[in-house]
Design a protein around this motif. Structure first.
Motif, short mmCIF file in Angstrom:
data_model
loop_
_atom_site.label_atom_id
_atom_site.label_comp_id
_atom_site.label_asym_id
_atom_site.label_seq_id
_atom_site.Cartn_x
_atom_site.Cartn_y
_atom_site.Cartn_z
N ILE A 223 3.40 -11.86 9.10
CA ILE A 223 2.50 -11.10 9.26
C ILE A 223 1.62 -10.70 10.07
O ILE A 223 1.91 -8.77 11.10
CB ILE A 223 1.47 -11.15 7.59
CG1 ILE A 223 2.68 -11.87 6.89
CG2 ILE A 223 0.59 -10.09 7.93
CD1 ILE A 223 3.22 -10.37 6.32
N THR A 243 4.32 -7.87 -3.65
CA THR A 243 4.66 -6.83 -1.88
C THR A 243 3.18 -7.13 -1.53
O THR A 243 2.62 -6.26 -1.93
CB THR A 243 5.26 -5.87 -2.24
OG1 THR A 243 6.48 -6.07 -2.86
CG2 THR A 243 5.80 -5.64 -0.88
N SER A 262 5.81 -6.51 3.49
CA SER A 262 6.34 -8.02 2.76
C SER A 262 6.37 -8.72 1.42
O SER A 262 5.23 -8.61 1.24
CB SER A 262 5.91 -8.83 4.13
OG SER A 262 6.91 -10.12 3.87
N ILE A 264 6.98 -11.58 -1.23
CA ILE A 264 6.38 -13.29 -1.21
C ILE A 264 6.94 -13.16 -2.39
O ILE A 264 6.49 -13.08 -3.95
CB ILE A 264 4.16 -12.31 -1.47
CG1 ILE A 264 3.78 -11.81 -0.01
CG2 ILE A 264 3.15 -14.23 -1.78
CD1 ILE A 264 2.37 -11.66 -1.08
N TYR A 270 6.18 -15.74 2.82
CA TYR A 270 6.60 -14.42 3.54
C TYR A 270 7.57 -13.80 3.95
O TYR A 270 8.61 -13.59 4.53
CB TYR A 270 5.45 -13.88 3.85
CG TYR A 270 3.67 -14.41 3.35
CD1 TYR A 270 3.28 -13.05 2.82
CD2 TYR A 270 3.51 -15.41 3.56
CE1 TYR A 270 2.33 -13.13 2.23
CE2 TYR A 270 2.64 -15.58 3.52
CZ TYR A 270 1.55 -14.52 2.09
OH TYR A 270 0.57 -14.89 1.54
#
Length: 328
Positions: A223, A243, A262, A264, A270
């Protein structure tokens, strides 16, 4: 002398005093003719547009397009060309303005300081504010003057007294833009440090422990890509998966901050961050918020036809994201 005017105009622009900034860029144009400050003509047009002077801005952008035509791939040329279309759109759009009434929230929420990033969760309203304990004649005497996240309980459609969310933060840390996980046990937010005229941010996560929250931990490089500005998290249910939508200028971005997402899994795994190519522009695209009912992703941008600066846009999702539309 012109160097001073250039720096002053830039400061006014960042401070959002667009009327004075327009005057400064006009002054620079009068005496410089794009020799020392080639982008001054573009900024003059942008300030005129911010001030609602669409006819003046249109002529300035047309002139700018001619001046920058030697390099048609350059940002000033591409931006000037796009702003010509945007000004024509704005002149037409203002004739169709709705009669919506915009009201400020309770004074408990909207203070004399800056408030932003508001979100409702269950029976509370969470928001970010820059509040100081000590003011005198608009001068801040608080030695630690940073943003924090606040919450206000809502009872009978009224906001109850405002309290700071019990997140453990460093003394000089700026935090904001909070979003809860789907189960409410995790809280995502931005942690930012000043970097010249902007903030450099990473996305943090805090976990619920009883009635309190754990010390924030930085999300991994999936991330928070290295040497990037990553901010404005929003957790939602997207395509039946939890998400994380966020804004970042990481590698692969078209320009400025772009919107990425991304998935989850299990609250701590992630998936690969993916850019939403259908909506990202060469400008800043920020503040993603996905509407799970109507399947629309709302965001703010300066990169599409707008009335001046940031407007709100939405992109409908039907298997893929559609071309963004200005919310009007």
């Amino acid at each position: 002398e012109l160097q001073v005017h250039w720096k002053y105009a830039k400061s006014l622009r960042f401070y959002k005093d667009y009327e004075k900034a327009e005057k400064e860029y006009k002054y620079i144009q009068l005496y410089d003719s794009l020799q020392l400050f080639p982008n001054s003509l573009l900024y003059l047009g942008l300030m005129q547009k911010q001030n609602g002077k669409y006819d003046d801005a249109l002529e300035t952008f047309k002139n700018a397009k001619k001046k920058y035509t030697k390099d048609r791939k350059s940002y000033p040329y591409v931006k000037s060309k796009q702003e010509i279309e945007s000004c024509l759109w704005a002149k037409s759009e203002i004739k169709n303005s709705s009669s919506l009434t915009i009201e400020q929230l309770d004074p408990k929420i909207n203070s004399t300081n800056s408030e932003f990033g508001g979100v409702f969760y269950k029976n509370h309203f969470y928001f970010t504010s820059l509040r100081a304990d000590s003011f005198k004649l608009e001068e801040v005497y608080d030695p630690i003057y940073t943003t924090s996240i606040y919450k206000s309980e809502i009872k009978a459609n009224n906001f109850v007294s405002v309290d700071t969310l019990s997140l453990k933060k460093q003394k000089k840390e700026n935090i904001g833009n909070g979003s809860f996980s789907l189960d409410g046990k995790r809280f995502y937010y931005s942690s930012c440090e000043p970097n010249n005229s902007i903030y450099q941010c990473v996305i943090m996560i805090s976990k619920k422990i009883g009635d309190n929250w754990s010390t924030g931990d930085t999300l991994g490089e999936i991330i928070n890509a290295p040497n990037s500005n990553t901010t404005m998290p929003q957790i939602t249910l997207f395509e039946n998966e939890e998400t994380l939508f966020f804004a970042s200028d990481r590698e692969g971005t078209k320009g400025g901050l772009d919107i990425w997402y991304s998935t989850i899994k299990n609250g701590n795994q992630y998936g690969k961050a993916r850019a939403i190519k259908a909506i990202n522009s060469i400008e800043h695209d920020v503040t993603p918020w996905y509407d799970t009912i109507y399947k629309k992703l709302y965001f703010s941008s300066t990169g599409f036809n707008n009335l001046g600066g940031y407007d709100i846009f939405y992109s409908s999702f039907d298997g893929q994201f559609q071309k963004p539309l200005n919310a009007g």
